[in-house]
Motif scaffolding. Structure first.
Motif, mmCIF file in Angstrom:
data_model
loop_
_atom_site.group_PDB
_atom_site.id
_atom_site.type_symbol
_atom_site.label_atom_id
_atom_site.label_comp_id
_atom_site.label_asym_id
_atom_site.label_seq_id
_atom_site.Cartn_x
_atom_site.Cartn_y
_atom_site.Cartn_z
ATOM 1 N N PHE A 68 0.570 -1.218 -0.078
ATOM 2 C CA PHE A 68 0.083 -0.154 -0.242
ATOM 3 C C PHE A 68 0.792 1.460 0.045
ATOM 4 C CE2 PHE A 68 0.936 -0.605 4.404
ATOM 5 C CZ PHE A 68 0.758 0.520 5.056
ATOM 6 N N ILE A 69 2.007 1.187 0.143
ATOM 7 C CA ILE A 69 3.079 2.398 0.134
ATOM 8 C C ILE A 69 4.024 2.361 -0.682
ATOM 9 C CG2 ILE A 69 2.519 3.328 2.506
ATOM 10 C CD1 ILE A 69 5.024 1.978 3.530
ATOM 11 N N THR A 70 4.044 1.068 -1.635
ATOM 12 C CA THR A 70 4.933 0.980 -2.835
ATOM 13 C C THR A 70 4.695 1.979 -3.894
ATOM 14 O OG1 THR A 70 5.354 -1.173 -2.290
ATOM 15 C CG2 THR A 70 5.974 -0.722 -4.408
ATOM 16 N N PRO A 71 5.423 2.635 -4.422
ATOM 17 C CA PRO A 71 5.311 3.525 -5.647
ATOM 18 C C PRO A 71 5.034 2.918 -6.703
ATOM 19 C CG PRO A 71 7.727 3.423 -4.817
ATOM 20 C CD PRO A 71 7.145 2.835 -3.980
ATOM 21 N N GLU A 72 4.246 3.579 -7.690
ATOM 22 C CA GLU A 72 4.010 2.865 -9.041
ATOM 23 C C GLU A 72 5.290 3.031 -9.908
ATOM 24 O OE1 GLU A 72 0.768 5.336 -10.365
ATOM 25 O OE2 GLU A 72 -0.648 4.190 -9.327
ATOM 26 N N ASN A 73 5.411 2.345 -10.801
ATOM 27 C CA ASN A 73 6.528 2.338 -11.673
ATOM 28 C C ASN A 73 5.836 3.022 -12.844
ATOM 29 O OD1 ASN A 73 8.884 1.990 -12.939
ATOM 30 N ND2 ASN A 73 8.481 -0.359 -13.421
ATOM 31 N N LYS A 74 6.280 4.252 -12.673
ATOM 32 C CA LYS A 74 5.807 5.156 -14.009
ATOM 33 C C LYS A 74 6.691 6.435 -13.925
ATOM 34 C CE LYS A 74 2.656 8.086 -11.378
ATOM 35 N NZ LYS A 74 1.300 8.934 -11.426
ATOM 36 N N GLU A 75 6.395 7.369 -14.860
ATOM 37 C CA GLU A 75 7.158 8.671 -14.921
ATOM 38 C C GLU A 75 6.355 9.629 -14.069
ATOM 39 O OE1 GLU A 75 10.077 9.780 -16.991
ATOM 40 O OE2 GLU A 75 10.291 7.655 -16.792
ATOM 41 N N TYR A 76 7.136 10.218 -13.349
ATOM 42 C CA TYR A 76 6.496 11.238 -12.080
ATOM 43 C C TYR A 76 6.905 12.506 -12.522
ATOM 44 C CZ TYR A 76 5.580 7.499 -8.957
ATOM 45 O OH TYR A 76 5.060 6.043 -8.466
ATOM 46 N N SER A 77 6.215 13.573 -12.342
ATOM 47 C CA SER A 77 6.563 14.874 -12.548
ATOM 48 C C SER A 77 7.137 15.403 -11.243
ATOM 49 C CB SER A 77 5.152 15.715 -12.515
ATOM 50 O OG SER A 77 5.326 17.073 -12.087
ATOM 51 N N LYS A 78 8.288 16.061 -11.341
ATOM 52 C CA LYS A 78 9.032 16.599 -10.157
ATOM 53 C C LYS A 78 8.256 17.662 -9.299
ATOM 54 C CE LYS A 78 13.077 18.931 -8.344
ATOM 55 N NZ LYS A 78 14.149 19.642 -8.839
ATOM 56 N N GLU A 79 7.467 18.336 -9.951
ATOM 57 C CA GLU A 79 6.711 19.353 -9.138
ATOM 58 C C GLU A 79 5.772 18.591 -8.428
ATOM 59 O OE1 GLU A 79 3.542 23.028 -10.143
ATOM 60 O OE2 GLU A 79 4.994 22.464 -11.535
ATOM 61 N N GLU A 80 4.864 17.662 -9.051
ATOM 62 C CA GLU A 80 3.932 17.021 -8.282
ATOM 63 C C GLU A 80 4.405 16.010 -7.152
ATOM 64 O OE1 GLU A 80 1.129 14.071 -10.297
ATOM 65 O OE2 GLU A 80 0.680 15.645 -11.561
ATOM 66 N N VAL A 81 5.399 15.449 -7.284
ATOM 67 C CA VAL A 81 6.186 14.834 -6.345
ATOM 68 C C VAL A 81 6.698 15.618 -5.198
ATOM 69 C CG1 VAL A 81 8.277 13.438 -5.766
ATOM 70 C CG2 VAL A 81 7.088 12.779 -7.630
ATOM 71 N N ILE A 82 7.059 16.686 -5.542
ATOM 72 C CA ILE A 82 7.352 17.797 -4.075
ATOM 73 C C ILE A 82 6.154 18.181 -3.604
ATOM 74 C CG2 ILE A 82 8.442 20.059 -3.795
ATOM 75 C CD1 ILE A 82 10.732 19.094 -5.719
ATOM 76 N N THR A 83 5.093 18.438 -4.397
ATOM 77 C CA THR A 83 3.843 18.999 -3.633
ATOM 78 C C THR A 83 3.212 18.001 -2.851
ATOM 79 O OG1 THR A 83 3.451 20.602 -5.566
ATOM 80 C CG2 THR A 83 1.561 19.883 -4.179
#
Length: 176
Positions: A97-112
């Motif tokens: 339930f806390i494992t991240p998806e294997n995908k491309e992330y936006s840095k801004e979204e990750v930080i927010t």
């Protein structure tokens, strides 16, 4: 029933310093590198930050849970958590339930999202009765004070991993 007063000033200071260090590290990685896999079997910077975000949000939910008064010292399990999570030779498998998806992330979204999860914890740590015991699937019986120590050690562990990931990414970039 045990009534106890907990001095949280030092813990809160350590949490704030640790969160600040985490945010600085994640923010320091260029957008072009947040999704780079540093070595086989590793998470990317974005995945690691997403994992911490998901964990923070789960802990915030735990702090919101109705608990019962602890019949033991509220910090009894702190040393065990510290030894477990700050032993960098030990490898853990993240709960799904806390494992991240294997995908491309936006840095801004990750930080927010990471900032929002930290803000939730800062809010909850003030309102939660830290001497209450709750039952969470991953921990079974744990006090809310121990949960906040878990957040501290878990985040410190991931800062250690993040520094390693960043170093490996930079080495790869230099070699290219």
């Amino acid at each position: 029933m045990m009534t106890e007063t907990v001095d949280t000033r030092e813990l809160f200071d350590h949490l704030d310093e640790t969160w600040h260090a985490l945010m600085n590290l994640v923010s320091s990685v260029p957008e072009t590198l947040v999704n780079k896999v540093p070595f086989a079997g590793s998470w990317t910077v974005a995945q690691l930050a997403t994992h911490v975000t998901k964990s923070n949000n789960a802990i915030a939910q735990g702090l919101d849970m109705k608990g019962t008064a602890a019949k033991r010292p509220a910090d009894e399990g702190v040393l065990r958590l510290r030894k477990m999570f700050l032993n960098f030779d030990t490898k853990f498998q993240s709960p799904e339930f806390i494992t991240p998806e294997n995908k491309e992330y936006s840095k801004e979204e990750v930080i927010t999202h990471l900032e929002n999860s930290i803000a939730r914890l800062k809010n909850r740590r003030i309102t939660a009765d830290l001497c209450e015991v709750i039952n969470m699937k991953v921990f079974s019986e744990i006090t809310k004070l121990e949960l906040l120590h878990f957040v501290l050690y878990h985040t410190q562990r991931h800062i250690h991993q993040l520094k390693n990931i960043i170093q490996k990414i930079e080495e790869k970039k230099t070699a290219e």
